[in-house]
Design an enzyme around this catalytic site. Structure first.
Site, short mmCIF file in Angstrom:
data_model
loop_
_atom_site.label_atom_id
_atom_site.label_comp_id
_atom_site.label_asym_id
_atom_site.label_seq_id
_atom_site.Cartn_x
_atom_site.Cartn_y
_atom_site.Cartn_z
N SER A 1 0.80 -1.13 -0.24
CA SER A 1 0.00 0.05 0.09
C SER A 1 0.83 1.27 0.11
O SER A 1 1.76 1.51 -0.90
CB SER A 1 -1.03 0.00 1.13
OG SER A 1 -2.19 0.74 0.78
N LYS B 1 4.11 2.06 -2.48
CA LYS B 1 4.46 3.03 -3.14
C LYS B 1 5.88 3.71 -3.01
O LYS B 1 6.57 4.00 -3.94
CB LYS B 1 3.56 4.42 -3.05
CG LYS B 1 2.03 4.34 -2.99
CD LYS B 1 1.18 5.46 -2.55
CE LYS B 1 -0.08 5.13 -1.93
NZ LYS B 1 -1.25 4.62 -2.49
N TRP C 1 -10.29 0.64 -4.19
CA TRP C 1 -9.93 2.06 -3.82
C TRP C 1 -8.46 2.34 -4.58
O TRP C 1 -8.07 3.30 -5.00
CB TRP C 1 -9.58 2.26 -2.54
CG TRP C 1 -9.26 3.56 -1.93
CD1 TRP C 1 -8.15 3.93 -1.15
CD2 TRP C 1 -9.88 4.65 -2.05
NE1 TRP C 1 -8.23 5.13 -0.70
CE2 TRP C 1 -9.15 5.81 -1.24
CE3 TRP C 1 -11.02 5.10 -2.57
CZ2 TRP C 1 -9.59 7.12 -1.01
CZ3 TRP C 1 -11.38 6.40 -2.52
CH2 TRP C 1 -10.67 7.50 -2.05
N HIS D 1 -7.81 -5.45 0.51
CA HIS D 1 -6.63 -4.64 0.83
C HIS D 1 -5.82 -5.33 1.91
O HIS D 1 -6.46 -5.33 2.92
CB HIS D 1 -6.94 -3.29 0.98
CG HIS D 1 -5.83 -2.28 1.16
ND1 HIS D 1 -5.16 -1.83 -0.04
CD2 HIS D 1 -5.33 -1.64 1.96
CE1 HIS D 1 -4.33 -1.06 0.07
NE2 HIS D 1 -4.21 -1.14 1.45
C1 GCU Z 1 -5.28 5.00 2.41
C2 GCU Z 1 -4.57 5.68 1.25
C3 GCU Z 1 -3.81 4.62 0.07
C4 GCU Z 1 -3.01 3.95 0.65
C5 GCU Z 1 -3.57 2.99 1.68
C6 GCU Z 1 -2.42 2.41 2.71
O1 GCU Z 1 -6.30 4.01 1.90
O2 GCU Z 1 -5.61 6.26 0.48
O3 GCU Z 1 -3.62 5.54 -1.08
O4 GCU Z 1 -2.54 3.06 -0.08
O5 GCU Z 1 -4.33 4.27 2.82
O6 GCU Z 1 -1.68 2.62 2.94
O7 GCU Z 1 -3.19 1.45 3.32
#
Ligand code: GCU
Length: 364
Positions: free
Chosen positions: A204, A208, A295, A347
């Site tokens: 997540s 990134k 998402w 997720h």
């Molecule tokens: C939030 C955010 C995402 C990210 C996520 C996470 O949902 O909007 O961009 O990837 O958190 O890190 O779990």
């Protein structure tokens, strides 16, 4: 149901990887220059400039246990990494596990939500049983808080007054990526690590960071980004779920300030996220999606692999062997340079994700 993915990709109007910003063509002779240009564009517009590697770095072993970790199959170490930064010093702890059975083990740097082991996102024993060593740090408590506080941890060293002045000053994703490279500084000099099998992994927001770390640091030979979505593996143009506006409203401090100007204005971005995947070329990229992670938007993650995959051709390597439809849960599509899977569920960084990545990582 048939889905014409080529039409979908065309509709996204993604910026061309095969043209320099001045419109000249990219070819196999100038491809590394293009990679540098893409890195520059991504840092200037999205993440901010990742600080330079330190001139010196120290590693101090605080604890070792080779008796009972993973039933005695692993050596566990707690180390402290210390390096100078801006006339000051920053130091953070890393937990290391190495398989005893392997002389030169593949090694993964894992940026994680927590810094302790065992952890629900890290199947330590599976990794050790497959001969993989790893190092893990907690992105917040060990590095810098996940909020707008630019005094916290390494942020306060980079910005002495806690304030970012220029639009391209780095945000926190860049700091987490930077510290993943510092763990590699440690690993790369260890006798028991295979330098050709180094990876950086994250889930997540840390997926990134992992992608940025490998894009910037060529010593990482593999990157594993799990459910990284917006500003990670997923292209932003035409993306469903989280948009640049959503992410910069909620987490502006993850990015440089320039990124905000692309909220609801994605078509003006001189890059898209396929640049980030392509910047790891000719090294190897693995992207994992989850079917119910709307998402993050699995389709936009997949499209990014298809588009970025073309870039490997310039290095005389195979592109991503995509299928001309939307992948379904359980599909694992692995080329020699880019791997992708989509699993059922939400997720999460699951054992399924790890096992699929490990297969890719260990392939000869
Ligand atoms: C939030 C955010 C995402 C990210 C996520 C996470 O949902 O909007 O961009 O990837 O958190 O890190 O779990």
């Amino acid at each position: 149901m048939y889905f014409d993915i080529k039409n979908e990709i065309e509709a996204r109007k993604l910026p061309d990887l095969f043209k320099f910003s001045d419109g000249t063509d990219v070819n196999s002779d100038n491809v590394s220059k293009r990679r540098m240009e893409m890195l520059e564009i991504l840092q200037k517009n999205v993440y901010g400039y990742v600080p330079d590697a330190p001139d010196k770095i120290d590693f101090y072993i605080e604890k070792t246990d080779d008796t009972r970790c993973c039933a005695g199959k692993a050596i566990y170490k707690e180390i402290r990494i210390t390096f100078p930064i801006n006339d000051s010093e920053f130091s953070f702890p890393v937990k290391i596990m190495m398989p005893k059975a392997v002389k030169k083990a593949p090694f993964a740097v894992i940026a994680n939500f927590r810094g302790t082991l065992p952890d629900e996102y890290i199947p330590s024993e599976e990794l050790i049983d497959r001969g993989i060593g790893f190092g893990v740090f907690c992105y917040t408590t060990d590095i810098t808080s996940d909020d707008n506080d630019f005094f916290s941890g390494i942020s306060g060293k980079i910005y002495k007054d806690g304030i970012r002045k220029s639009g391209s000053d780095c945000g926190k994703i860049a700091m987490w990526a930077y510290c993943a490279s510092r763990v590699l500084d440690y690993a790369i000099n260890c006798e028991d690590i295979d330098r050709e099998k180094t990876a950086v992994a994250g889930h997540s927001r840390l997926g990134k960071s992992a992608l940025l770390a490998s894009a910037c640091d060529e010593r990482f030979k593999y990157v594993f980004s799990n459910n990284s979505g917006c500003a990670g593996a997923a292209v932003s143009r035409g993306k469903k779920g989280e948009t640049v506006k959503n992410i910069t409203d909620a987490f502006p401090y993850w990015f440089c300030k320039n990124y905000v100007s692309y909220a609801e204005n994605e078509e003006k971005m001189p890059c898209d996220q396929h640049f980030l995947l392509a910047a790891t070329a000719p090294r190897k990229v693995y992207v994992a999606s989850a079917a119910e992670d709307f998402w993050a938007d699995p389709l936009s993650e997949y499209i990014s692999c298809i588009e970025a995959g073309q870039f490997w051709r310039l290095y005389g390597k195979d592109a991503f062997p995509y299928i001309d439809s939307i992948p379904k849960p359980g599909d694992i599509i692995c080329g020699s340079n880019i791997g992708y899977h989509i699993r059922s569920g939400v997720h999460f960084l699951s054992r399924y994700d790890w096992n699929a990545f490990i297969d890719f990582f260990l392939k000869k």
